[in-house]
Design a protein around this motif. Structure first.
Motif, PDB file in Angstrom:
ATOM      1  N   LEU A 161       6.238   7.148   8.027  1.00  0.00           N
ATOM      2  CA  LEU A 161       7.172   7.254   6.801  1.00  0.00           C
ATOM      3  C   LEU A 161       6.241   7.138   5.464  1.00  0.00           C
ATOM      4  O   LEU A 161       6.323   6.192   4.851  1.00  0.00           O
ATOM      5  N   PRO A 162       5.632   8.142   5.254  1.00  0.00           N
ATOM      6  CA  PRO A 162       4.950   7.947   3.996  1.00  0.00           C
ATOM      7  C   PRO A 162       5.840   7.933   2.626  1.00  0.00           C
ATOM      8  O   PRO A 162       7.073   8.310   2.738  1.00  0.00           O
ATOM      9  N   ASP A 163       5.315   7.312   1.540  1.00  0.00           N
ATOM     10  CA  ASP A 163       6.171   7.105   0.369  1.00  0.00           C
ATOM     11  C   ASP A 163       6.239   8.496  -0.393  1.00  0.00           C
ATOM     12  O   ASP A 163       7.201   8.755  -1.352  1.00  0.00           O
ATOM     13  N   LEU A 164       5.167   9.466  -0.356  1.00  0.00           N
ATOM     14  CA  LEU A 164       5.074  10.757  -1.060  1.00  0.00           C
ATOM     15  C   LEU A 164       4.511  11.445  -0.126  1.00  0.00           C
ATOM     16  O   LEU A 164       3.654  11.380   0.732  1.00  0.00           O
ATOM     17  N   VAL A 165       4.902  12.915   0.017  1.00  0.00           N
ATOM     18  CA  VAL A 165       4.411  14.012   0.913  1.00  0.00           C
ATOM     19  C   VAL A 165       3.882  15.141  -0.550  1.00  0.00           C
ATOM     20  O   VAL A 165       4.590  15.335  -1.064  1.00  0.00           O
ATOM     21  N   VAL A 166       2.783  15.432  -0.226  1.00  0.00           N
ATOM     22  CA  VAL A 166       2.118  16.626  -1.091  1.00  0.00           C
ATOM     23  C   VAL A 166       2.045  17.823   0.061  1.00  0.00           C
ATOM     24  O   VAL A 166       1.320  17.725   0.841  1.00  0.00           O
ATOM     25  N   LEU A 167       3.041  18.723  -0.355  1.00  0.00           N
ATOM     26  CA  LEU A 167       3.236  19.663   0.689  1.00  0.00           C
ATOM     27  C   LEU A 167       2.758  21.115   0.250  1.00  0.00           C
ATOM     28  O   LEU A 167       3.603  21.554  -0.656  1.00  0.00           O
ATOM     29  N   ASP A 168       1.940  21.806   0.826  1.00  0.00           N
ATOM     30  CA  ASP A 168       1.340  23.186   0.596  1.00  0.00           C
ATOM     31  C   ASP A 168       2.835  24.111   1.453  1.00  0.00           C
ATOM     32  O   ASP A 168       3.551  23.736   2.198  1.00  0.00           O
ATOM     33  N   VAL A 169       2.876  25.157   0.842  1.00  0.00           N
ATOM     34  CA  VAL A 169       4.068  26.172   1.144  1.00  0.00           C
ATOM     35  C   VAL A 169       3.363  26.926   2.202  1.00  0.00           C
ATOM     36  O   VAL A 169       4.111  27.171   3.245  1.00  0.00           O
ATOM     37  N   MET A 170       2.279  27.655   1.943  1.00  0.00           N
ATOM     38  CA  MET A 170       1.842  28.609   3.320  1.00  0.00           C
ATOM     39  C   MET A 170       0.736  27.806   3.917  1.00  0.00           C
ATOM     40  O   MET A 170      -0.260  27.484   3.810  1.00  0.00           O
ATOM     41  N   LEU A 171       1.542  27.414   5.214  1.00  0.00           N
ATOM     42  CA  LEU A 171       0.714  26.679   6.043  1.00  0.00           C
ATOM     43  C   LEU A 171       0.704  27.354   7.615  1.00  0.00           C
ATOM     44  O   LEU A 171       1.637  27.948   7.680  1.00  0.00           O
ATOM     45  N   PRO A 172      -0.131  27.116   8.393  1.00  0.00           N
ATOM     46  CA  PRO A 172       0.054  27.612   9.696  1.00  0.00           C
ATOM     47  C   PRO A 172       1.035  26.975  10.591  1.00  0.00           C
ATOM     48  O   PRO A 172       1.303  25.919  10.275  1.00  0.00           O
ATOM     49  N   ARG A 173       1.386  27.684  11.560  1.00  0.00           N
ATOM     50  CA  ARG A 173       2.250  26.958  12.678  1.00  0.00           C
ATOM     51  C   ARG A 173       3.869  26.835  12.188  1.00  0.00           C
ATOM     52  O   ARG A 173       4.704  27.421  12.796  1.00  0.00           O
ATOM     53  N   ARG A 174       3.903  26.177  11.018  1.00  0.00           N
ATOM     54  CA  ARG A 174       5.272  25.866  10.313  1.00  0.00           C
ATOM     55  C   ARG A 174       5.090  25.783   8.891  1.00  0.00           C
ATOM     56  O   ARG A 174       4.421  24.784   8.460  1.00  0.00           O
ATOM     57  N   ASP A 175       5.569  26.738   8.116  1.00  0.00           N
ATOM     58  CA  ASP A 175       5.449  26.788   6.692  1.00  0.00           C
ATOM     59  C   ASP A 175       5.794  25.590   6.067  1.00  0.00           C
ATOM     60  O   ASP A 175       6.912  24.776   6.689  1.00  0.00           O
ATOM     61  N   GLY A 176       5.541  25.687   4.792  1.00  0.00           N
ATOM     62  CA  GLY A 176       6.194  24.156   3.864  1.00  0.00           C
ATOM     63  C   GLY A 176       7.642  24.440   3.562  1.00  0.00           C
ATOM     64  O   GLY A 176       8.387  23.327   3.511  1.00  0.00           O
ATOM     65  N   TYR A 177       8.350  25.757   3.654  1.00  0.00           N
ATOM     66  CA  TYR A 177       9.684  25.717   3.499  1.00  0.00           C
ATOM     67  C   TYR A 177      10.010  25.265   4.672  1.00  0.00           C
ATOM     68  O   TYR A 177      11.507  24.669   4.555  1.00  0.00           O
ATOM     69  N   ASP A 178      10.019  25.635   5.631  1.00  0.00           N
ATOM     70  CA  ASP A 178      10.503  25.073   7.052  1.00  0.00           C
ATOM     71  C   ASP A 178      10.362  23.545   7.080  1.00  0.00           C
ATOM     72  O   ASP A 178      11.260  23.083   7.541  1.00  0.00           O
ATOM     73  N   VAL A 179       9.236  23.073   6.790  1.00  0.00           N
ATOM     74  CA  VAL A 179       9.148  21.676   6.745  1.00  0.00           C
ATOM     75  C   VAL A 179      10.091  20.839   5.879  1.00  0.00           C
ATOM     76  O   VAL A 179      10.822  19.778   6.329  1.00  0.00           O
ATOM     77  N   SER A 223       0.828  -1.298   0.122  1.00  0.00           N
ATOM     78  CA  SER A 223       0.055   0.011  -0.096  1.00  0.00           C
ATOM     79  C   SER A 223       0.903   1.173  -0.059  1.00  0.00           C
ATOM     80  O   SER A 223       1.787   1.403   0.855  1.00  0.00           O
ATOM     81  N   GLN A 224       0.650   2.180  -0.945  1.00  0.00           N
ATOM     82  CA  GLN A 224       1.527   3.486  -1.189  1.00  0.00           C
ATOM     83  C   GLN A 224       0.935   4.332  -0.053  1.00  0.00           C
ATOM     84  O   GLN A 224      -0.013   4.596  -0.145  1.00  0.00           O
ATOM     85  N   ARG A 225       1.984   4.584   0.828  1.00  0.00           N
ATOM     86  CA  ARG A 225       1.320   6.104   1.912  1.00  0.00           C
ATOM     87  C   ARG A 225       1.549   7.295   1.072  1.00  0.00           C
ATOM     88  O   ARG A 225       2.719   7.612   0.734  1.00  0.00           O
ATOM     89  N   VAL A 226       0.566   8.152   1.112  1.00  0.00           N
ATOM     90  CA  VAL A 226       0.830   9.432   1.117  1.00  0.00           C
ATOM     91  C   VAL A 226       0.277  10.248   1.884  1.00  0.00           C
ATOM     92  O   VAL A 226      -0.556  10.048   2.592  1.00  0.00           O
ATOM     93  N   LEU A 227       1.108  11.541   2.235  1.00  0.00           N
ATOM     94  CA  LEU A 227       0.508  12.304   3.116  1.00  0.00           C
ATOM     95  C   LEU A 227       0.408  13.707   2.386  1.00  0.00           C
ATOM     96  O   LEU A 227       1.013  14.328   1.861  1.00  0.00           O
ATOM     97  N   VAL A 228      -0.852  14.224   2.643  1.00  0.00           N
ATOM     98  CA  VAL A 228      -1.284  15.556   1.987  1.00  0.00           C
ATOM     99  C   VAL A 228      -1.221  16.546   3.255  1.00  0.00           C
ATOM    100  O   VAL A 228      -1.949  16.228   4.297  1.00  0.00           O
ATOM    101  N   VAL A 229      -0.497  17.449   3.023  1.00  0.00           N
ATOM    102  CA  VAL A 229      -0.326  18.631   3.965  1.00  0.00           C
ATOM    103  C   VAL A 229      -0.865  19.798   3.103  1.00  0.00           C
ATOM    104  O   VAL A 229      -0.253  20.333   2.497  1.00  0.00           O
ATOM    105  N   GLU A 230      -2.030  20.129   3.758  1.00  0.00           N
ATOM    106  CA  GLU A 230      -2.922  21.368   3.385  1.00  0.00           C
ATOM    107  C   GLU A 230      -3.726  21.967   4.440  1.00  0.00           C
ATOM    108  O   GLU A 230      -4.307  21.137   4.957  1.00  0.00           O
ATOM    109  N   ASP A 231      -3.841  23.394   4.382  1.00  0.00           N
ATOM    110  CA  ASP A 231      -4.993  23.799   5.133  1.00  0.00           C
ATOM    111  C   ASP A 231      -6.325  24.204   4.813  1.00  0.00           C
ATOM    112  O   ASP A 231      -7.172  24.609   5.400  1.00  0.00           O
ATOM    113  N   GLU A 232      -6.344  23.971   3.452  1.00  0.00           N
ATOM    114  CA  GLU A 232      -7.630  24.323   2.803  1.00  0.00           C
ATOM    115  C   GLU A 232      -8.341  23.410   2.708  1.00  0.00           C
ATOM    116  O   GLU A 232      -7.975  22.099   1.830  1.00  0.00           O
TER     117      GLU A 232
END
Length: 90
Positions: A72-90, A28-37
């Motif tokens: 340990l996801p296989d893929l991370v879909v990461l937004d840049v403009m995030l609360p608390r800690r932005d995508g660049y910092d992540v 099973s391929q694991r994907v993490l979606v990091v998005e605030d919308e």
């Protein structure tokens, strides 16, 4: 150009399907979606789940880092403009 776009929309997936969905495959391929919308999260997770991916969701960078360490996801879909800690910092 419109004809090419229409062909893409009507193209069907191959009978074999993606490697993670083939009969007998237990991977099973694991994907993490990091998005605030919420609408974007809903759309992305729906489409990925429909294709057979195991989807986790984080709404901020701090939570995303915690999930990455534990799942340990296989893929991370990461937004840049995030609360608390932005995508660049992540």
């Amino acid at each position: 150009m419109l004809a090419a776009m229409n062909r893409r929309r009507t193209r069907r997936p191959s009978a074999a399907g993606p490697a993670h969905m083939r009969e007998g495959s237990r991977v099973s391929q694991r994907v993490l979606v990091v998005e605030d919308e919420p609408n974007i999260v809903e759309s992305l997770s729906f489409l990925m789940k429909r294709e057979g991916f195991d989807v986790s969701i984080a709404h901020d960078g701090t939570t995303a880092l915690r999930i990455v360490e534990s799942e340990l996801p296989d893929l991370v879909v990461l937004d840049v403009m995030l609360p608390r800690r932005d995508g660049y910092d992540v």
